[in-house]
Design an enzyme around this catalytic site. Structure first.
Site, short mmCIF file in Angstrom:
data_model
loop_
_atom_site.label_atom_id
_atom_site.label_comp_id
_atom_site.label_asym_id
_atom_site.label_seq_id
_atom_site.Cartn_x
_atom_site.Cartn_y
_atom_site.Cartn_z
N LEU A 44 36.95 7.36 62.18
CA LEU A 44 37.65 8.24 63.11
C LEU A 44 36.82 9.51 63.28
CD1 LEU A 44 41.22 7.86 61.60
CD2 LEU A 44 40.39 6.82 63.72
N SER A 45 37.13 10.30 64.29
CA SER A 45 36.34 11.51 64.48
C SER A 45 36.42 12.43 63.27
CB SER A 45 36.77 12.24 65.75
OG SER A 45 38.11 12.64 65.68
N GLU A 46 37.57 12.48 62.59
CA GLU A 46 37.69 13.32 61.40
C GLU A 46 38.61 12.66 60.37
OE1 GLU A 46 36.00 16.11 61.14
OE2 GLU A 46 35.56 16.59 63.24
N THR A 47 38.27 12.86 59.10
CA THR A 47 39.17 12.59 57.98
C THR A 47 39.33 13.89 57.22
OG1 THR A 47 38.48 10.27 57.77
CG2 THR A 47 39.53 11.29 55.86
N CYS A 71 38.04 21.88 61.58
CA CYS A 71 38.59 20.84 62.46
C CYS A 71 40.06 21.14 62.72
CB CYS A 71 38.42 19.45 61.85
SG CYS A 71 39.13 18.17 62.90
#
Length: 267
Positions: A44-47, A71
């Site tokens: 995913l784009s961020e964790t 983020c």
């Protein structure tokens, strides 16, 4: 070793909209290499990972490729998890990042509001390196702490803009924000960060720490309604409050699961 994981659609009023983020509540910090592997596996784009520390939560964010300084959507997702599933008491959460300092999230009904530091920009020339990143040249260019900001003439230009990812990835920045005045909303945007492993981010809270102050000055108003025009689309409410930016939205649960890390723990 088993590790709980949530997947949340942030800045969304339904699942399959907004920006998906994974959230992992930790009892203590795992090695950085493992955090990066989890983020890469999630793809995913961020964790977001957080650890409770007295009356606050330390938080970190990883793309599939790198750790990032800030983020927004994954912080919103982490707050949603804490309020909804991890028994956080009260209507506000104090996060702390070694890279970005104090960050708070307040809850009012379904609405969650991030309180972030602004990322002011300075105008720079529209160089060939920036112009050649897209099929259409911007009217103005700016540089912030992490990103470039390119301004276009219309919402239609933002919607139809065609990026050249390899050229964007070659720039000395996290990514490029493109923006224009909106037709129904105050402003619209898109965000591209292929160098960080994200060709186009669906909804980027941190980009609005640049966008909100810019458009507040351009439009002469501190409170703004915005949309990020990715294929999933996301809607944000922004308010400039002196040395801080408030960014509001809602979130939806998509998944609750467990990571099985026994093989790693036995090494």
């Amino acid at each position: 070793m088993q590790q709980k994981i949530y997947q949340i659609d942030a800045f969304a009023d339904r699942v399959f909209a907004g920006n998906p983020a994974a959230v992992c509540p930790l009892q203590e910090w795992l090695p950085d290499s493992l955090l990066q592997q989890i983020a890469m596996e999630n793809n995913l784009s961020e964790t977001a990972f957080y650890v409770k520390e007295r009356d606050r939560y330390q938080i970190r964010w990883f793309t599939p490729r790198v750790e990032v300084d800030l983020c927004g959507h994954a912080t919103l997702a982490a707050a949603f998890v804490l309020f909804s599933f991890e028994k956080h008491a009260g209507s506000s959460i104090h996060f702390y990042s070694d890279r970005s300092g104090d960050l708070t999230v307040c809850k009012d009904g379904d609405q969650l509001t991030l309180n972030f530091p602004p990322d002011p920009v300075r105008e720079i020339p529209v160089t060939d390196n920036l112009r050649n990143c897209f099929d259409l040249s911007p009217t103005k260019a700016f540089a912030g702490k992490s990103d470039y900001l390119l301004v276009y003439d219309s919402e239609a230009a933002i919607q139809n803009l065609q990026p050249h990812f390899e050229r964007i990835a070659a720039l000395p920045a996290r990514g490029i924000i493109v923006t224009a005045k909106g037709t129904q909303l105050d402003f619209v945007s898109r965000f591209f960060a292929p160098g960080a492993g994200i060709n186009e981010d669906p909804v980027t809270g941190s980009a609005h720490t640049t966008l909100a102050p810019y458009w507040a000055e351009q439009l002469g108003k501190p409170t703004l309604r915005a949309a990020q025009l990715s294929s999933r689309k996301g809607y944000l409410y922004c308010r400039c409050e002196g040395e801080r930016v408030a960014i509001s939205g809602t979130a939806k649960l998509y998944l609750i699961g467990e990571l099985f890390l026994d093989e790693w723990a036995q090494r």
